[in-house]
Write a protein that holds these residues in place. Structure first.
Motif, PDB file in Angstrom:
ATOM      1  N   SER A   3       4.687   6.605 -15.819  1.00 30.68           N
ATOM      2  CA  SER A   3       4.517   5.151 -15.849  1.00 30.68           C
ATOM      3  C   SER A   3       4.238   4.593 -14.461  1.00 30.68           C
ATOM      4  O   SER A   3       3.470   3.638 -14.309  1.00 30.68           O
ATOM      5  N   PHE A   4       4.857   5.174 -13.442  1.00 35.51           N
ATOM      6  CA  PHE A   4       4.598   4.749 -12.061  1.00 35.51           C
ATOM      7  C   PHE A   4       3.158   5.056 -11.674  1.00 35.51           C
ATOM      8  O   PHE A   4       2.480   4.244 -11.035  1.00 35.51           O
ATOM      9  N   ARG A   5       2.683   6.244 -12.043  1.00 39.51           N
ATOM     10  CA  ARG A   5       1.311   6.626 -11.713  1.00 39.51           C
ATOM     11  C   ARG A   5       0.313   5.694 -12.394  1.00 39.51           C
ATOM     12  O   ARG A   5      -0.693   5.305 -11.796  1.00 39.51           O
ATOM     13  N   VAL A   6       0.585   5.358 -13.654  1.00 43.84           N
ATOM     14  CA  VAL A   6      -0.303   4.448 -14.378  1.00 43.84           C
ATOM     15  C   VAL A   6      -0.319   3.077 -13.705  1.00 43.84           C
ATOM     16  O   VAL A   6      -1.390   2.480 -13.522  1.00 43.84           O
TER      17      VAL A   6
ATOM     18  N   ILE B  48      -5.361   0.256   1.361  1.00 43.13           N
ATOM     19  CA  ILE B  48      -4.349   0.979   2.128  1.00 43.13           C
ATOM     20  C   ILE B  48      -3.758   2.096   1.279  1.00 43.13           C
ATOM     21  O   ILE B  48      -3.525   3.213   1.763  1.00 43.13           O
ATOM     22  N   CYS B  49      -3.509   1.805   0.010  1.00 44.53           N
ATOM     23  CA  CYS B  49      -2.963   2.800  -0.907  1.00 44.53           C
ATOM     24  C   CYS B  49      -3.861   4.036  -0.971  1.00 44.53           C
ATOM     25  O   CYS B  49      -3.384   5.173  -0.867  1.00 44.53           O
ATOM     26  N   GLU B  50      -5.150   3.822  -1.131  1.00 48.59           N
ATOM     27  CA  GLU B  50      -6.073   4.954  -1.251  1.00 48.59           C
ATOM     28  C   GLU B  50      -6.194   5.726   0.056  1.00 48.59           C
ATOM     29  O   GLU B  50      -6.350   6.948   0.061  1.00 48.59           O
ATOM     30  N   VAL B  51      -6.108   5.014   1.180  1.00 49.70           N
ATOM     31  CA  VAL B  51      -6.128   5.701   2.476  1.00 49.70           C
ATOM     32  C   VAL B  51      -4.900   6.592   2.608  1.00 49.70           C
ATOM     33  O   VAL B  51      -4.998   7.761   3.011  1.00 49.70           O
ATOM     34  N   LEU B  52      -3.721   6.044   2.271  1.00 47.95           N
ATOM     35  CA  LEU B  52      -2.491   6.831   2.359  1.00 47.95           C
ATOM     36  C   LEU B  52      -2.511   7.998   1.386  1.00 47.95           C
ATOM     37  O   LEU B  52      -2.066   9.111   1.706  1.00 47.95           O
TER      38      LEU B  52
ATOM     39  N   GLY C 160      11.835  11.069  -3.309  1.00 48.96           N
ATOM     40  CA  GLY C 160      11.800  10.050  -2.265  1.00 48.96           C
ATOM     41  C   GLY C 160      12.056  10.631  -0.890  1.00 48.96           C
ATOM     42  O   GLY C 160      11.390  10.259   0.079  1.00 48.96           O
ATOM     43  N   GLN C 161      13.004  11.533  -0.791  1.00 45.32           N
ATOM     44  CA  GLN C 161      13.304  12.169   0.495  1.00 45.32           C
ATOM     45  C   GLN C 161      12.141  13.042   0.957  1.00 45.32           C
ATOM     46  O   GLN C 161      11.794  13.045   2.143  1.00 45.32           O
ATOM     47  N   THR C 162      11.543  13.765   0.026  1.00 47.07           N
ATOM     48  CA  THR C 162      10.402  14.612   0.370  1.00 47.07           C
ATOM     49  C   THR C 162       9.231  13.785   0.870  1.00 47.07           C
ATOM     50  O   THR C 162       8.606  14.107   1.885  1.00 47.07           O
ATOM     51  N   LEU C 163       8.965  12.690   0.157  1.00 44.75           N
ATOM     52  CA  LEU C 163       7.840  11.831   0.526  1.00 44.75           C
ATOM     53  C   LEU C 163       8.090  11.161   1.867  1.00 44.75           C
ATOM     54  O   LEU C 163       7.214  11.138   2.742  1.00 44.75           O
TER      55      LEU C 163
ATOM     56  N   GLY D   5       0.818  -1.208   0.000  1.00 42.90           N
ATOM     57  CA  GLY D   5       0.000   0.000   0.000  1.00 42.90           C
ATOM     58  C   GLY D   5       0.850   1.255   0.000  1.00 42.90           C
ATOM     59  O   GLY D   5       0.565   2.216  -0.735  1.00 42.90           O
ATOM     60  N   PHE D   6       1.914   1.254   0.806  1.00 45.31           N
ATOM     61  CA  PHE D   6       2.847   2.391   0.826  1.00 45.31           C
ATOM     62  C   PHE D   6       3.511   2.558  -0.534  1.00 45.31           C
ATOM     63  O   PHE D   6       3.619   3.673  -1.068  1.00 45.31           O
ATOM     64  N   LEU D   7       3.943   1.434  -1.123  1.00 49.25           N
ATOM     65  CA  LEU D   7       4.611   1.490  -2.425  1.00 49.25           C
ATOM     66  C   LEU D   7       3.670   2.023  -3.503  1.00 49.25           C
ATOM     67  O   LEU D   7       4.053   2.893  -4.305  1.00 49.25           O
ATOM     68  N   MET D   8       2.433   1.521  -3.527  1.00 44.66           N
ATOM     69  CA  MET D   8       1.484   1.958  -4.558  1.00 44.66           C
ATOM     70  C   MET D   8       1.064   3.413  -4.352  1.00 44.66           C
ATOM     71  O   MET D   8       0.850   4.152  -5.321  1.00 44.66           O
ATOM     72  N   ALA D   9       0.949   3.837  -3.088  1.00 42.84           N
ATOM     73  CA  ALA D   9       0.635   5.246  -2.829  1.00 42.84           C
ATOM     74  C   ALA D   9       1.763   6.140  -3.322  1.00 42.84           C
ATOM     75  O   ALA D   9       1.517   7.222  -3.880  1.00 42.84           O
ATOM     76  N   SER D  10       3.002   5.674  -3.144  1.00 40.39           N
ATOM     77  CA  SER D  10       4.153   6.431  -3.658  1.00 40.39           C
ATOM     78  C   SER D  10       4.109   6.501  -5.173  1.00 40.39           C
ATOM     79  O   SER D  10       4.393   7.552  -5.764  1.00 40.39           O
TER      80      SER D  10
END
Length: 214
Positions: free
Chosen positions: A46-49, A99-103, A126-129, A33-38
């Motif tokens: 491509s990551f967003r897609v 979890i992704c959508e909650v984050l 990555g550091q900002t997030l 969930g954390f990875l997909m939210a990122s």
């Protein structure tokens, strides 16, 4: 009480099976969930897609169908694992979408100026997030994450239909032995209540310690 006292070992085995499924699937769901939210808030298209497709497909797929796809589909491609591990994968992946959508909703509550200030200091995405946005977002999403993991614990009952040891599946041998089906399910419900209340208590503690003050 006879149903419980005379079959305590059976109930205990099912209870521990459900706890194990819940713990392992929760850890997997939180990581994914954390990875997909990122991915969903990443500057790379491509990551967003990929994150969007992951969430869309899993949120709109019945969990039972996902169990069939994982437990019966993956072995056809040569991936043979214990049924319990397959169940963890199905539960964890399914819950990770929520979890992704909650984050992501928590990330959207963080003022954009926070991220812009971090980037102006030379921090990477990555550091900002990780250092600025997510710590603030996490404080506002503790209760919904707890609710999602409680739902995961209850969803684990589906695993019993796929030869995985868990609490709900204990009714089958007890029914065959002639015990009252009503009291059989009463004690199963008590077991699930213990698990869900424990998760709720844990997240209440986290909310009091780290949550946003109201």
């Amino acid at each position: 009480m006879d149903v419980l006292t005379e079959n305590f070992a059976l109930y205990g085995k099912g209870f521990l099976g459900t706890v194990e499924l819940t713990v392992y699937a929760s850890l997997l769901a939180l990581v994914l969930g954390f990875l997909m939210a990122s991915f969903r808030v990443a500057p790379v298209g491509s990551f967003r897609v990929f994150g969007t497709v992951w969430v869309t497909v899993l949120r709109n797929t019945p969990l039972t169908l996902l169990f069939f796809a994982v437990l019966l589909g993956l072995p056809r491609f040569g991936l043979v694992l214990p049924f319990q591990l397959f169940a963890v994968l199905a539960l964890g992946c399914y819950t990770s979408a929520f979890i992704c959508e909650v984050l992501r909703s928590g990330i959207n509550t963080v003022p954009k100026g926070q991220g812009e200030a971090a980037r102006s200091l030379g921090m990477s995405f990555g550091q900002t997030l990780g250092a600025v946005v997510l710590p603030q977002a996490f404080r506002s999403v503790i209760p919904p994450i707890g609710s999602t993991l409680i739902a995961l614990a209850k969803n684990s009952a589906i695993a019993g239909s796929f030869s995985v040891t868990e609490l709900l599946g204990t009714y089958k041998p007890l029914n065959e032995l002639g015990y009252s089906i009503v009291w059989t399910f009463v004690w199963i419900a008590v077991g699930y209540l213990i698990i869900t209340l424990s998760i709720s208590a844990l997240f209440n503690v986290l909310e009091k310690r780290y949550g946003v003050a109201r």
